[in-house]
Design an enzyme around this catalytic site. Structure first.
Site, PDB file in Angstrom:
ATOM      1  N   TYR A  16       0.662  -1.541   0.566  1.00 23.11           N
ATOM      2  CA  TYR A  16       0.181   0.111   0.088  1.00 23.11           C
ATOM      3  C   TYR A  16       1.011   1.302  -0.123  1.00 23.11           C
ATOM      4  CZ  TYR A  16      -0.566  -0.532   5.212  1.00 23.11           C
ATOM      5  OH  TYR A  16      -0.019  -0.452   6.689  1.00 23.11           O
ATOM      6  N   GLU A  17      -0.010   2.675  -0.132  1.00 25.78           N
ATOM      7  CA  GLU A  17       1.448   3.588  -0.214  1.00 25.78           C
ATOM      8  C   GLU A  17       1.693   3.948  -1.244  1.00 25.78           C
ATOM      9  OE1 GLU A  17      -0.364   5.963   1.490  1.00 25.78           O
ATOM     10  OE2 GLU A  17       0.823   7.457   0.024  1.00 25.78           O
ATOM     11  N   GLY A  18       1.371   2.590  -2.525  1.00 27.56           N
ATOM     12  CA  GLY A  18       2.438   2.992  -3.968  1.00 27.56           C
ATOM     13  C   GLY A  18       3.647   1.917  -3.124  1.00 27.56           C
ATOM     14  N   GLN A  78       7.922   2.452  -5.955  1.00 26.20           N
ATOM     15  CA  GLN A  78       9.464   3.785  -5.632  1.00 26.20           C
ATOM     16  C   GLN A  78      10.235   3.450  -6.210  1.00 26.20           C
ATOM     17  OE1 GLN A  78       7.165   5.291  -2.650  1.00 26.20           O
ATOM     18  NE2 GLN A  78       5.426   3.755  -2.223  1.00 26.20           N
TER      19      GLN A  78
END
Lengths: 585, 585
Positions: free
Chosen positions: A431-433, A438
């Site tokens: 999650y969150e990319g 990244q």
């Protein structure tokens, strides 16, 4: 197993590896003397240890439960949340103008680690609220700020981020949720959002949803997405047209409700624009650095807790003789077990050093008056963020898995509690990319920052750490300096290869993940050496930080050359008809 | 997700990487022509695909249930077991004299992979029975053989291995279970055993327990342990004094009951000695090679299934543009996702190659008339076994985790089914000797075999593969030959370092785990190249095996030099007061 907040380690790493001490001398932290910092972390540590940590096991077993649109969190969670907000922890970072404490990001980072170590599922709720506060502070109208910020900052209400839809995960261009202008300045939102963390719960009376959606006349793709604020309960006290349609049955973080949210089944959920129309993604980017740093800290947090559990077990469990022991020795005495434990501890400390350093750079970028210097600090933070997020969450998974291994058969039994760390950790690289995203961000957006100057300065600063380590000439550091110098050489070489004018995007992207890992080995190793040098300077204690730095450099950073090769020579194997055939079903 | 047995890959790898073709020419397989082999694997593949694989998800969800001493397996398991035994699969390996098919270990290995891919929890039951059959065939009295082997070989009864006690896991010297001579040639056994796989179930009427226990006058430690056979139901039809006291709540393999077994609560369970008194561990060693190979194959099996799931998803799921695609591209087109998928496939194939080669060496050791040659083959197999077990099970975990990552958020949802692979896989590096124990076995017992000649021959044979790869001069192999040559050089160097007369045991043990991984990278890379060379010789197809070999050599085997350094230079960081301080709680 009992969690004990690693307050001393956190303060030491903030001060040295993260460079908070140096930044303080530069004037970055005018209001944060050492005593205040230590008092805050100490108090947060006590709360995390005494109130949050005991929630974790039962939270996993019981899970968040859904019935008739409502979500019940596990026993103790709502009460702990109220005690936590009453103690003021929710407002650590927020502006004092809205009731926050206005403390630096470095402090928020340390407390974020502590809550997540206590219970990842618990810590998630305020993390989402913080992201929303940031977005609202930066982009919402004064009216929305006045209406929502005070209660979000106090924690009386919580917030959510509504991005993902079934067909749109990493690719937000595919979003379909709709917003229509109501004519009175408000909007009517409809559509389905999935994977909404704490989209519904029983902690608070109201939940403030930030929702990405498209206006009817919006351009296609990411340039046609707008950000809206849609509360569960409207200002007049009536329920908004948004419901939780169910919660997911997940591998871990069972206590955290992952909700499907349905907007507009009765004509449209009332929402207000945050920022400008069609500029929703830009608003999201505002909070991205902190959000990604927060997830990186979750990786550190789980790694820390898994390490504590493994160390406790390894000191207690006796199997086999070691070092000429009389009877069975504690398994910590066996070299192979020691290698696992030192790996766990060193990886955790390296990830923590990287995350905290990113936090200090954010603080520096905010506190520095000179615009060029502020921008350089911001870019330095932006360079470190994808590494902090991806490496730390990979470390969380790897360390949690090693923790299971140290426990042997007992590790596979759920009641032992260490398998839960592995299950909980597994969401953080996603999650969150995703960590792949990244790595792509690092290679395509961060390396080119300031025309390559940002990464050049970062690598030079890593070399400076190694130079000082060599000069320290301390036998206790073993071959840390030369091994780390090799890792930085490998990083330098791989960086130049990616930046070469002749490089195709596909070639650069093919090596993005090993490149990020390579960067983390160099930066993490340097962080540990920075702490080690401080410990040597202090000239007291048993030099545990020196031992960690040496172990990491000699046993983990040694992977750098192989990673550099994957970056610079590995791309050819990924493409072409033969690779296609290798991936045929 | 649908599993499809990789029959073509299995046959190809058996023939080439595992050297079954060459062994057949040497006369190792007089009764196994290519058509027979292919027919057997094909049929097993169909059974695994059609009957076993559909059990997996529901087996996980439902789990084995315990009540009042009885265990109920999930819906469909008992029926599938009966169909499976009726089809004759249980007797693949066993001697024809006892109703088995007497097929080679290579065939058993391939079928073992297939059942475990279908359902690890299902495949475990017969794996334990096979181990018991081996021990009984080698060590039991004729009377016990006649009484128990036919029904164990047919699968009418199953068997268990009872080693672990709460205080005795890896360290069997600490065993406390007792056996007393009853005076009539039988014994009375008492004590508690834990982690007993399929200790109780509803597949069959009887379960044959092999139990390690101590006689009253036995010496302390491992030289005082005897092996006994104690059936659930005695020959006169009465229940023996052994009960299941509960099943564990585990991270994975939920359908496989992991039982606590209590012996002798009513005066002692009736048992008969297998082998000689106080020689129980020697009897266990008999079956250790096959058992450890079997667990290694479980790692391959889970990796294969996780890879199939990830490939199917990556072809279907569309996110983001790639290669100038018009709309969103299937994620398999993104370089970072391709890297994950190729890593999954290459690691799986490398582990399979190592496992199957160990199987062929066992067959060679059994079929070779010349005692010296037979012994050399046995030692070669013994060298490979710890690598096959530890590397393959680590690969199972790593590949299953990558599979979750490829699925993104969907991977974290249990209904998707891929998180289960990760949970199931996590036991395999632990049981049947932890992977740390495997590494210690490799370094302390296997490297010294034949005064170091066994490992020298193995390394020479790896060099021979590389030499042939270089001679093939095929551009499609990229830098596979030079990269692999470097990996073998690193292995050679690390091997010589460990073998040096001056080496302390603690130094050698400190590097055991990275050494095993290093060995696996070299041997796995060579296995892939062996398959690639065969594909090049055949001169047809799209050269998928060539691409895999190249990818592995250029992107994974590149880790060899760093691992060698950890072995030869990493031990110093593990010991001393500073390391002790680093591990302080």
């Amino acid at each position: 197993m009992t969690y004990r907040a690693p307050v001393t380690d956190i303060l030491f790493t903030l001060e040295h590896a993260a460079g908070l001490g140096r930044a303080r001398e530069e004037g970055v932290y005018p209001d944060l003397d050492g005593d205040t910092l230590s008092a805050v972390i100490d108090e947060a540590g006590a709360f995390a240890t005494d109130v949050v940590a005991p929630l974790s096991r039962e939270g996993d077993r019981h899970g968040a439960r859904f019935a008739d649109g409502a979500v019940t969190t596990p026993p103790g969670f709502a009460d702990a949340y109220r005690r936590w907000t009453a103690a003021g922890w929710n407002g650590v970072l927020a502006d004092e103008a809205h009731g926050g404490q206005g403390l630096p990001v470095a402090v928020w980072a340390a407390t974020t680690e502590l809550w997540a170590s206590g219970s990842l599922a618990f810590g998630l709720c305020p993390m989402l609220t913080h992201g929303a506060i940031e977005a609202i502070e930066a982009h919402a109208s004064e009216e929305l700020k006045e209406r929502y910020l005070p209660k979000l900052v106090s924690g009386e209400w919580t917030a959510t981020m509504n991005l993902t839809e079934p067909q749109a995960g990493s690719d937000l261009a595919l979003l379909r949720a709709k917003a229509e202008r109501a004519g009175d300045g408000s909007y009517r939102i409809s559509g389905q959002k999935i994977f909404i963390t704490y989209g519904e719960h029983d902690f608070t009376d109201n939940i403030v949803h930030l929702v990405l959606a498209r206006l009817p006349d919006a351009p296609a793709g990411t340039r046609g997405i707008s950000l809206f604020l849609a509360p569960k309960v409207l200002p007049d006290g009536s329920r908004n047209d948004v419901v939780c349609a169910g919660v997911e049955h997940k591998l871990g973080i069972h206590a955290s409700p992952t909700c499907t949210m349905v907007y507009g089944e009765k004509g449209g959920a009332v929402g207000w624009l945050v920022g400008e129309e069609n500029r929703g993604l830009a608003c999201m980017f505002t909070m991205m650095n902190n959000a990604r740093l927060g997830v990186g800290l979750e990786g550190v947090a789980i790694a820390e807790r898994a390490t504590q559990d493994a160390l406790a077990y390894a000191r207690e469990r006796r199997q086999g003789r070691a070092n000429g022991s009389d009877g069975a020795a504690p398994i910590i005495a066996h070299p192979d077990v020691r290698r696992m434990l030192l790996t766990m501890r060193a990886m955790t400390a390296a990830a923590r050093g990287i995350c905290y350093r990113a936090a200090v750079e954010i603080d520096r970028s905010r506190a520095t008056a000179d615009p060029a210097a502020a921008r350089a600090a911001h870019e330095r933070a932006s360079l470190l963020i994808p590494i902090a997020k991806a490496f730390s969450t990979d470390v969380g998974c790897e360390v949690a898995s090693l923790g299971v291994q140290v426990h042997g058969g007992m590790g596979y039994i759920e009641e032992t509690g260490v398998a839960q760390h592995m299950r909980d950790a597994r969401i953080t690289p996603i999650y969150e990319g995703t960590n792949g995203i990244q790595a792509i961000d690092l290679v395509t957006r961060k390396l080119p920052l300031a025309d390559g100057e940002t990464v050049r300065i970062e690598i030079a600063s890593l070399r400076d750490v190694v130079r000082r380590a060599a000069e320290a000439n301390a036998p206790e550091l073993g071959a840390a300096a030369p091994r780390l110098a090799e890792a930085i050489d490998a990083l330098d070489h791989a960086t130049a290869w990616i930046a070469a004018a002749s490089r195709s995007p596909a070639e650069a992207l093919a090596g993005a993940t090993p490149y990020l890992r390579l960067f983390a080995l160099a930066a993490g190793g340097a962080a540990l050496v920075e702490d080690a040098l401080a410990e040597l300077r202090a000239g007291e204690g048993a030099l545990g930080r020196v031992a960690l730095a040496r172990f990491f450099a000699e046993n983990i950073a040694t992977g750098a050359s192989g990673l550099a090769r994957s970056v610079t020579e590995g791309a050819g194997a990924l493409d072409g008809a033969a690779a296609e055939a290798a991936l045929a079903s």
